[in-house]
Motif scaffolding. Structure first.
Motif, PDB file in Angstrom:
ATOM      1  N   ILE A   1       0.820  -1.209   0.000  1.00  0.00           N
ATOM      2  CA  ILE A   1       0.000   0.000   0.000  1.00  0.00           C
ATOM      3  C   ILE A   1       0.854   1.259   0.000  1.00  0.00           C
ATOM      4  CG2 ILE A   1      -0.200   0.186   2.510  1.00  0.00           C
ATOM      5  CD1 ILE A   1      -2.920   0.919  -0.166  1.00  0.00           C
ATOM      6  N   ALA A   2       2.142   1.148   0.366  1.00  0.00           N
ATOM      7  CA  ALA A   2       3.033   2.309   0.347  1.00  0.00           C
ATOM      8  C   ALA A   2       3.399   2.725  -1.075  1.00  0.00           C
ATOM      9  CB  ALA A   2       4.309   2.009   1.140  1.00  0.00           C
ATOM     10  N   ASN A   3       3.187   1.833  -2.046  1.00  0.00           N
ATOM     11  CA  ASN A   3       3.447   2.147  -3.448  1.00  0.00           C
ATOM     12  C   ASN A   3       2.384   3.140  -3.920  1.00  0.00           C
ATOM     13  OD1 ASN A   3       3.719   2.224  -6.214  1.00  0.00           O
ATOM     14  ND2 ASN A   3       3.877   0.010  -6.471  1.00  0.00           N
ATOM     15  N   PRO A   4       2.772   4.350  -4.355  1.00  0.00           N
ATOM     16  CA  PRO A   4       1.786   5.354  -4.764  1.00  0.00           C
ATOM     17  C   PRO A   4       0.821   4.853  -5.832  1.00  0.00           C
ATOM     18  CG  PRO A   4       3.947   6.358  -4.572  1.00  0.00           C
ATOM     19  CD  PRO A   4       4.152   4.877  -4.430  1.00  0.00           C
ATOM     20  N   PHE A   5       1.303   4.011  -6.750  1.00  0.00           N
ATOM     21  CA  PHE A   5       0.417   3.475  -7.784  1.00  0.00           C
ATOM     22  C   PHE A   5      -0.691   2.632  -7.163  1.00  0.00           C
ATOM     23  CE2 PHE A   5      -0.552  -0.260 -10.477  1.00  0.00           C
ATOM     24  CZ  PHE A   5      -1.273   0.396 -11.469  1.00  0.00           C
ATOM     25  N   CYS A   6      -0.330   1.763  -6.212  1.00  0.00           N
ATOM     26  CA  CYS A   6      -1.336   0.934  -5.534  1.00  0.00           C
ATOM     27  C   CYS A   6      -2.363   1.810  -4.829  1.00  0.00           C
ATOM     28  CB  CYS A   6      -0.667   0.000  -4.529  1.00  0.00           C
ATOM     29  SG  CYS A   6       0.300  -1.334  -5.259  1.00  0.00           S
ATOM     30  N   GLY A   7      -1.879   2.883  -4.190  1.00  0.00           N
ATOM     31  CA  GLY A   7      -2.774   3.776  -3.482  1.00  0.00           C
ATOM     32  C   GLY A   7      -3.796   4.410  -4.411  1.00  0.00           C
ATOM     33  N   GLU A   8      -3.365   4.801  -5.622  1.00  0.00           N
ATOM     34  CA  GLU A   8      -4.277   5.410  -6.580  1.00  0.00           C
ATOM     35  C   GLU A   8      -5.297   4.398  -7.102  1.00  0.00           C
ATOM     36  OE1 GLU A   8      -4.643   8.717  -7.758  1.00  0.00           O
ATOM     37  OE2 GLU A   8      -3.558   8.929  -5.864  1.00  0.00           O
ATOM     38  N   VAL A   9      -4.860   3.172  -7.332  1.00  0.00           N
ATOM     39  CA  VAL A   9      -5.787   2.130  -7.781  1.00  0.00           C
ATOM     40  C   VAL A   9      -6.848   1.874  -6.715  1.00  0.00           C
ATOM     41  CG1 VAL A   9      -6.038  -0.298  -8.437  1.00  0.00           C
ATOM     42  CG2 VAL A   9      -4.109   1.025  -9.307  1.00  0.00           C
ATOM     43  N   VAL A  10      -6.421   1.825  -5.451  1.00  0.00           N
ATOM     44  CA  VAL A  10      -7.361   1.593  -4.347  1.00  0.00           C
ATOM     45  C   VAL A  10      -8.385   2.727  -4.267  1.00  0.00           C
ATOM     46  CG1 VAL A  10      -7.589   1.449  -1.830  1.00  0.00           C
ATOM     47  CG2 VAL A  10      -5.828   0.119  -3.008  1.00  0.00           C
ATOM     48  N   LYS A  11      -7.957   3.955  -4.520  1.00  0.00           N
ATOM     49  CA  LYS A  11      -8.905   5.072  -4.525  1.00  0.00           C
ATOM     50  C   LYS A  11      -9.987   4.853  -5.578  1.00  0.00           C
ATOM     51  CE  LYS A  11      -5.691   8.617  -2.843  1.00  0.00           C
ATOM     52  NZ  LYS A  11      -4.925   9.851  -3.212  1.00  0.00           N
ATOM     53  N   GLY A  12      -9.581   4.401  -6.761  1.00  0.00           N
ATOM     54  CA  GLY A  12     -10.560   4.115  -7.813  1.00  0.00           C
ATOM     55  C   GLY A  12     -11.497   2.990  -7.425  1.00  0.00           C
ATOM     56  N   ILE A  13     -10.943   1.949  -6.784  1.00  0.00           N
ATOM     57  CA  ILE A  13     -11.763   0.835  -6.319  1.00  0.00           C
ATOM     58  C   ILE A  13     -12.806   1.316  -5.322  1.00  0.00           C
ATOM     59  CG2 ILE A  13     -11.734  -1.281  -4.932  1.00  0.00           C
ATOM     60  CD1 ILE A  13      -8.998  -1.921  -6.176  1.00  0.00           C
ATOM     61  N   GLU A  14     -12.364   2.119  -4.362  1.00  0.00           N
ATOM     62  CA  GLU A  14     -13.272   2.586  -3.312  1.00  0.00           C
ATOM     63  C   GLU A  14     -14.361   3.492  -3.879  1.00  0.00           C
ATOM     64  OE1 GLU A  14     -12.856   3.858   1.300  1.00  0.00           O
ATOM     65  OE2 GLU A  14     -11.464   4.815  -0.087  1.00  0.00           O
ATOM     66  N   GLU A  15     -13.991   4.383  -4.797  1.00  0.00           N
ATOM     67  CA  GLU A  15     -14.975   5.282  -5.401  1.00  0.00           C
ATOM     68  C   GLU A  15     -16.073   4.500  -6.128  1.00  0.00           C
ATOM     69  OE1 GLU A  15     -12.616   7.721  -7.913  1.00  0.00           O
ATOM     70  OE2 GLU A  15     -11.717   8.863  -6.260  1.00  0.00           O
ATOM     71  N   GLU A  16     -15.666   3.525  -6.927  1.00  0.00           N
ATOM     72  CA  GLU A  16     -16.646   2.752  -7.699  1.00  0.00           C
ATOM     73  C   GLU A  16     -17.471   1.837  -6.804  1.00  0.00           C
ATOM     74  OE1 GLU A  16     -18.604   1.885 -11.273  1.00  0.00           O
ATOM     75  OE2 GLU A  16     -17.150   3.449 -10.757  1.00  0.00           O
ATOM     76  N   ALA A  17     -16.829   1.267  -5.791  1.00  0.00           N
ATOM     77  CA  ALA A  17     -17.552   0.398  -4.865  1.00  0.00           C
ATOM     78  C   ALA A  17     -18.641   1.178  -4.130  1.00  0.00           C
ATOM     79  CB  ALA A  17     -16.580  -0.233  -3.867  1.00  0.00           C
ATOM     80  N   GLU A  18     -18.284   2.349  -3.605  1.00  0.00           N
ATOM     81  CA  GLU A  18     -19.254   3.148  -2.858  1.00  0.00           C
ATOM     82  C   GLU A  18     -20.391   3.617  -3.758  1.00  0.00           C
ATOM     83  OE1 GLU A  18     -17.280   6.258  -0.725  1.00  0.00           O
ATOM     84  OE2 GLU A  18     -16.505   4.877   0.803  1.00  0.00           O
ATOM     85  N   LYS A  19     -20.084   3.902  -5.005  1.00  0.00           N
ATOM     86  CA  LYS A  19     -21.122   4.316  -5.955  1.00  0.00           C
ATOM     87  C   LYS A  19     -22.156   3.217  -6.161  1.00  0.00           C
ATOM     88  CE  LYS A  19     -20.422   4.820 -10.454  1.00  0.00           C
ATOM     89  NZ  LYS A  19     -19.834   5.324 -11.722  1.00  0.00           N
ATOM     90  N   ASN A  20     -21.723   1.976  -5.963  1.00  0.00           N
ATOM     91  CA  ASN A  20     -22.611   0.828  -6.143  1.00  0.00           C
ATOM     92  C   ASN A  20     -23.092   0.236  -4.821  1.00  0.00           C
ATOM     93  OD1 ASN A  20     -22.714  -0.090  -9.198  1.00  0.00           O
ATOM     94  ND2 ASN A  20     -20.658   0.717  -8.813  1.00  0.00           N
TER      95      ASN A  20
END
Length: 325
Positions: free
Chosen positions: A68-87
């Motif tokens: 999770i310290a990898n900035p790329f992983c952090g950005e992917v997780v943000k996208g996951i969370e945004e889409e999950a919450e939308k649904n």
């Protein structure tokens, strides 16, 4: 505040409120907006336990990342969370470190029905072991693209992207192009190295040096760059992540050399870090948040349709040229 009071406040039926809460497509847009406004005004919190009992779902997604310290992983997780919450879903995050025991602990949530599905960002080499643990549960592999198998996945074409980087450097007159890579248990690392070597071969460039960083950190990138500088230094460096490239920039500066005059540097991922370092870093920009969002789309389809065929989605990438080249 009860669902009945929400219905009264919105001027609709209880059934309509229920359909809105369950993200049903059968609700008219006007009625949906009225219900959502009533929920917002009353600060309504749905009874999640009752919802789970009614639908036999937890509305939770387990997200397992390798670092999770990898900035790329952090950005992917943000996208996951945004889409999950939308649904109507929430996520549980597990930082596995690609360690099987830690993964096993997180995956126990599947058998306990605490989560409805899983998105993994672990090393591709771990997939057979993970598959044995996950079984038939809904599962999407994110950012490590699979050419075959039964697991849906989303990623980019790492070979094409790395070929483009090395071609850009060669077209700019660079002849001693080195690669700073990482752990070859990750498929992306193997594919980016393949792309790097293939262009050197096509261009008849004899200089081929690969230095493997101990981890995906700036300090590891710095250590790898110092090793490259110690023997027949390159005139260009391609690093498989922005964090490694940032470390390379520091090592070059400490050696009294200039970027890009003496050594050009290119990273990978397109994280905010690439714009924060000096000079700003040329990089391959991955659509990190879109990768996360698409992973959720694939997973929810699998949850809703367990017999749905495996999907493999290749996302677009772009090369961003900045002052480091």
């Amino acid at each position: 505040m009860s669902i009945q009071k929400i219905a009264k406040l919105a001027g609709v039926s209880v059934a309509t409120v229920s359909r809105v809460l369950n993200n049903s497509d059968s609700v008219k847009a006007k009625n949906r907006e009225r219900v959502l406004q009533a929920i917002k005004e009353s600060n309504y919190q749905p009874n999640l336990l009752a919802r789970q009992l009614r639908t036999a779902r937890s509305y939770m997604i387990l997200v397992m990342v390798s670092n999770i310290a990898n900035p790329f992983c952090g950005e992917v997780v943000k996208g996951i969370e945004e889409e999950a919450e939308k649904n109507g879903y929430r996520i549980l995050l597990c930082n596995s470190g690609s360690d099987l025991q830690r993964s096993r602990s997180g995956l126990s949530l599947l058998s306990g029905k605490i989560v409805d599905g899983i998105i993994t960002m672990d090393a591709f080499s771990k997939l057979p072991e993970l598959s044995a643990l996950i079984g038939t549960a809904p599962w999407v592999q994110c950012a490590e693209y699979a050419d075959s198998g039964t697991v849906s996945c989303v990623g980019i074409n790492d070979v094409d992207a790395s070929q483009h980087v090395v071609s850009q450097l060669a077209d700019g007159g660079r002849r001693r192009i080195a690669l700073i890579n990482h752990d070859l248990s990750y498929k992306y690392a193997r594919l980016r190295e393949r792309g790097y070597k293939s262009v050197l071969h096509l261009r008849d460039l004899e200089y081929q040096v690969v230095e493997y960083a101990s981890d995906l950190s700036s300090s590891a990138g710095m250590a790898a760059m110092k090793k490259l500088l110690a023997n027949n230094p390159p005139d260009a460096v391609f690093a498989v992540s922005d964090t490694l490239a940032a470390g390379a920039l520091r090592a070059i500066e400490q050696a009294g050399l200039r970027v890009p005059q003496d050594i050009a540097v290119v990273g990978f991922d397109g994280t905010e870090l690439s714009e924060m370092v000096s000079p700003p870093l040329s990089t391959i920009e991955q659509p990190s948040r879109d990768i996360g969002r698409k992973a959720v789309d694939l997973l929810l389809n699998k949850i809703d349709n367990p017999d749905a065929p495996t999907e493999r989605v290749m996302m677009d990438w772009r090369y961003v040229a900045r002052a480091s080249t």
